[in-house]
Write a protein that holds these residues in place. Structure first.
Motif, PDB file in Angstrom:
ATOM      1  N   PRO A  81       0.821  -1.204   0.000  1.00 30.71           N
ATOM      2  CA  PRO A  81       0.000   0.000   0.000  1.00 30.71           C
ATOM      3  C   PRO A  81       0.861   1.262   0.000  1.00 30.71           C
ATOM      4  CG  PRO A  81      -0.778  -1.552   1.679  1.00 30.71           C
ATOM      5  CD  PRO A  81       0.545  -2.049   1.195  1.00 30.71           C
ATOM      6  N   ILE A  82       0.402   2.280  -0.729  1.00 29.01           N
ATOM      7  CA  ILE A  82       1.151   3.524  -0.843  1.00 29.01           C
ATOM      8  C   ILE A  82       0.379   4.671  -0.211  1.00 29.01           C
ATOM      9  CG2 ILE A  82       2.330   2.850  -2.987  1.00 29.01           C
ATOM     10  CD1 ILE A  82       0.352   4.706  -4.479  1.00 29.01           C
ATOM     11  N   TYR A  83       1.126   5.723   0.123  1.00 27.59           N
ATOM     12  CA  TYR A  83       0.502   6.975   0.536  1.00 27.59           C
ATOM     13  C   TYR A  83       0.527   7.898  -0.671  1.00 27.59           C
ATOM     14  CZ  TYR A  83      -0.731  11.149   3.168  1.00 27.59           C
ATOM     15  OH  TYR A  83      -1.373  12.267   3.631  1.00 27.59           O
ATOM     16  N   ARG A  84      -0.665   8.331  -1.125  1.00 27.42           N
ATOM     17  CA  ARG A  84      -0.744   9.265  -2.250  1.00 27.42           C
ATOM     18  C   ARG A  84      -1.125  10.647  -1.724  1.00 27.42           C
ATOM     19  NH1 ARG A  84      -3.473   8.497  -7.653  1.00 27.42           N
ATOM     20  NH2 ARG A  84      -1.674   9.763  -8.253  1.00 27.42           N
ATOM     21  N   LEU A  85      -0.365  11.633  -2.141  1.00 33.60           N
ATOM     22  CA  LEU A  85      -0.670  12.996  -1.742  1.00 33.60           C
ATOM     23  C   LEU A  85      -2.046  13.404  -2.254  1.00 33.60           C
ATOM     24  CD1 LEU A  85       2.810  14.620  -2.471  1.00 33.60           C
ATOM     25  CD2 LEU A  85       1.959  13.675  -0.320  1.00 33.60           C
ATOM     26  N   GLU A  86      -2.434  12.905  -3.417  1.00 27.74           N
ATOM     27  CA  GLU A  86      -3.764  13.204  -3.965  1.00 27.74           C
ATOM     28  C   GLU A  86      -4.864  12.684  -3.051  1.00 27.74           C
ATOM     29  OE1 GLU A  86      -6.537  11.857  -7.787  1.00 27.74           O
ATOM     30  OE2 GLU A  86      -4.388  11.435  -7.798  1.00 27.74           O
ATOM     31  N   TRP A  87      -4.645  11.497  -2.482  1.00 29.22           N
ATOM     32  CA  TRP A  87      -5.649  10.900  -1.601  1.00 29.22           C
ATOM     33  C   TRP A  87      -5.571  11.450  -0.191  1.00 29.22           C
ATOM     34  CZ3 TRP A  87      -3.917   5.233  -3.003  1.00 29.22           C
ATOM     35  CH2 TRP A  87      -4.333   4.934  -4.307  1.00 29.22           C
ATOM     36  N   GLN A  88      -4.389  11.919   0.208  1.00 27.15           N
ATOM     37  CA  GLN A  88      -4.125  12.264   1.607  1.00 27.15           C
ATOM     38  C   GLN A  88      -4.387  11.056   2.497  1.00 27.15           C
ATOM     39  OE1 GLN A  88      -3.045  15.669   3.044  1.00 27.15           O
ATOM     40  NE2 GLN A  88      -2.172  15.196   1.041  1.00 27.15           N
ATOM     41  N   ALA A  89      -4.026   9.880   1.993  1.00 25.22           N
ATOM     42  CA  ALA A  89      -4.292   8.640   2.717  1.00 25.22           C
ATOM     43  C   ALA A  89      -3.501   7.515   2.065  1.00 25.22           C
ATOM     44  CB  ALA A  89      -5.791   8.310   2.690  1.00 25.22           C
ATOM     45  N   VAL A  90      -3.454   6.403   2.763  1.00 24.90           N
ATOM     46  CA  VAL A  90      -2.856   5.180   2.228  1.00 24.90           C
ATOM     47  C   VAL A  90      -3.928   4.412   1.462  1.00 24.90           C
ATOM     48  CG1 VAL A  90      -1.891   2.930   2.879  1.00 24.90           C
ATOM     49  CG2 VAL A  90      -1.074   5.005   3.998  1.00 24.90           C
ATOM     50  N   GLY A  91      -3.541   3.812   0.348  1.00 24.48           N
ATOM     51  CA  GLY A  91      -4.488   3.032  -0.447  1.00 24.48           C
ATOM     52  C   GLY A  91      -3.805   1.848  -1.095  1.00 24.48           C
ATOM     53  N   SER A  92      -4.615   0.936  -1.579  1.00 24.48           N
ATOM     54  CA  SER A  92      -4.132  -0.313  -2.173  1.00 24.48           C
ATOM     55  C   SER A  92      -3.906  -0.157  -3.669  1.00 24.48           C
ATOM     56  CB  SER A  92      -5.158  -1.425  -1.937  1.00 24.48           C
ATOM     57  OG  SER A  92      -6.359  -1.132  -2.655  1.00 24.48           O
ATOM     58  N   LEU A  93      -3.261  -1.161  -4.248  1.00 24.12           N
ATOM     59  CA  LEU A  93      -3.112  -1.205  -5.701  1.00 24.12           C
ATOM     60  C   LEU A  93      -4.481  -1.274  -6.371  1.00 24.12           C
ATOM     61  CD1 LEU A  93      -1.427  -1.445  -8.292  1.00 24.12           C
ATOM     62  CD2 LEU A  93      -1.280  -3.916  -7.868  1.00 24.12           C
ATOM     63  N   GLN A  94      -5.412  -2.007  -5.776  1.00 23.68           N
ATOM     64  CA  GLN A  94      -6.744  -2.083  -6.373  1.00 23.68           C
ATOM     65  C   GLN A  94      -7.386  -0.702  -6.437  1.00 23.68           C
ATOM     66  OE1 GLN A  94      -9.470  -5.132  -5.215  1.00 23.68           O
ATOM     67  NE2 GLN A  94      -7.915  -6.739  -5.149  1.00 23.68           N
ATOM     68  N   ARG A  95      -7.195   0.108  -5.416  1.00 24.53           N
ATOM     69  CA  ARG A  95      -7.748   1.462  -5.462  1.00 24.53           C
ATOM     70  C   ARG A  95      -7.115   2.252  -6.601  1.00 24.53           C
ATOM     71  NH1 ARG A  95      -7.830   6.103  -0.619  1.00 24.53           N
ATOM     72  NH2 ARG A  95      -8.755   7.737  -1.925  1.00 24.53           N
ATOM     73  N   ARG A  96      -5.815   2.097  -6.789  1.00 25.54           N
ATOM     74  CA  ARG A  96      -5.146   2.832  -7.875  1.00 25.54           C
ATOM     75  C   ARG A  96      -5.646   2.366  -9.235  1.00 25.54           C
ATOM     76  NH1 ARG A  96      -4.501   6.283 -10.379  1.00 25.54           N
ATOM     77  NH2 ARG A  96      -2.637   7.249 -11.258  1.00 25.54           N
ATOM     78  N   LEU A  97      -5.850   1.062  -9.387  1.00 26.00           N
ATOM     79  CA  LEU A  97      -6.351   0.540 -10.655  1.00 26.00           C
ATOM     80  C   LEU A  97      -7.770   1.034 -10.917  1.00 26.00           C
ATOM     81  CD1 LEU A  97      -5.001  -3.131 -10.443  1.00 26.00           C
ATOM     82  CD2 LEU A  97      -4.147  -1.293 -11.924  1.00 26.00           C
ATOM     83  N   ARG A  98      -8.597   1.106  -9.883  1.00 26.64           N
ATOM     84  CA  ARG A  98      -9.947   1.652 -10.067  1.00 26.64           C
ATOM     85  C   ARG A  98      -9.877   3.105 -10.527  1.00 26.64           C
ATOM     86  NH1 ARG A  98     -10.927  -0.991  -5.095  1.00 26.64           N
ATOM     87  NH2 ARG A  98     -11.002   1.002  -3.964  1.00 26.64           N
ATOM     88  N   GLY A  99      -8.928   3.855  -9.959  1.00 23.14           N
ATOM     89  CA  GLY A  99      -8.769   5.240 -10.377  1.00 23.14           C
ATOM     90  C   GLY A  99      -8.350   5.358 -11.826  1.00 23.14           C
ATOM     91  N   CYS A 100      -7.461   4.465 -12.273  1.00 25.09           N
ATOM     92  CA  CYS A 100      -7.044   4.487 -13.677  1.00 25.09           C
ATOM     93  C   CYS A 100      -8.224   4.181 -14.597  1.00 25.09           C
ATOM     94  CB  CYS A 100      -5.921   3.485 -13.906  1.00 25.09           C
ATOM     95  SG  CYS A 100      -4.314   3.991 -13.257  1.00 25.09           S
TER      96      CYS A 100
END
Length: 290
Positions: free
Chosen positions: A232-251
């Motif tokens: 899991p990564i911390y994205r400045l855009e999210w201001q939170a930690v998220g999973s790869l699945q969350r990133r793929l949904r965003g893409c």
């Protein structure tokens, strides 16, 4: 330079995407802006070459290399990396039993820095319990169901992110080493096909950006190779930690495609392929990204 925009459309150079404030279209509706943007993407794609081969091993680069110096410094300093708060939560959850008369994770696996070292670098892996491939989060939930008599944790819930982040952190610095298990090959090939499939209203494939155009600029940002080294990564855009699945949904949402449901097998299949594509790169969890 690429093809010109359609008549009557002015592109804002704002690094945040901006909006069209040109005199040519001062009253353009949201739907009209969407159609105009879609036209621009279609024109750009028409000038791009056909899909290239996979990125050569000698050219694979972590997305960390594209970070601004201050973001890189944040990632590299555990006292400044906000993702470490999730890892610390995971350390506490590792030693906490989810209910009476059942073991904590540590009750079966012991000291995580020893027992979990290298695990995230080898996942997704085949699960006999699931009868197919699972990612780290899927294995955590299988353990909860089968070994701890506990309810599975919701996708991208703080509790699941904490445990997966803690487990993945034990592999930080180790090279990604996908398992050579023939049972995984059909799912991995489905993931490869998904990566190369045009989808959504923009008719874009993941490979068009991240294989063919990596290192070039789009909307003020450098296109990364998109290796899953730090989840899991911390994205400045999210201001939170998220999973790869969350990133793929965003893409998928970004190309105006219907995202797969949370926990869908397609996400694990994509991760299988992406981890093979990133073979040899070091695990960086918790990574920090824009």
């Amino acid at each position: 330079m690429g093809p010109p925009p359609p008549p009557g459309f002015a592109w804002s150079p704002s690094p945040r995407g901006g909006r069209d404030t040109s005199p040519a279209a001062p009253h353009r509706t949201s739907a009209e802006r969407v159609r105009a943007l879609t036209t621009i993407f279609a024109l750009l794609l028409a000038s791009w070459p056909a899909l290239a081969a996979d990125i050569a091993a000698t050219e694979r680069r972590s997305d960390t290399g594209l970070l601004a110096p201050e973001t890189r410094a944040m990632q590299d300093d555990d006292t400044a990396n906000p993702g470490m708060l999730t890892v610390l939560d995971g350390a506490e959850a590792w030693s906490r039993a989810p209910g009476p008369n059942v073991p904590a994770c540590s009750g079966c696996h012991g000291d995580a820095p020893a027992s979990m070292s290298g695990v995230a670098a080898r996942y997704p892996a085949w699960s006999r319990d699931a009868g197919g491939p699972v990612d780290v989060a899927g294995q955590v939930n299988l353990c909860r169901e089968r070994r701890q008599n506990a309810t599975p944790l919701a996708s991208d819930s703080p509790e699941l992110l904490a445990l997966t982040g803690y487990v993945a952190h034990q592999s930080r610095g180790l090279p990604i080493s996908p398992p050579e298990d023939p049972r995984l090959e059909p799912a991995r090939e489905r993931g490869r096909a998904l990566f190369g499939r045009r989808m959504g209203q923009l008719d874009l494939a993941c490979a068009q950006c991240h294989d063919d155009q990596w290192g070039r600029r789009l909307s003020g940002a450098t296109i990364p190779q998109a290796h899953p080294t730090g989840y899991p990564i911390y994205r400045l855009e999210w201001q939170a930690v998220g999973s790869l699945q969350r990133r793929l949904r965003g893409c998928l949402t970004g190309i105006r495609a219907e995202p797969f449901p949370a926990g869908a097998p397609e996400y694990v299949e994509l991760e299988l392929f992406l981890m093979s594509r990133a073979r040899g790169l070091p695990i960086e969890t918790p990574a920090v990204r824009p």
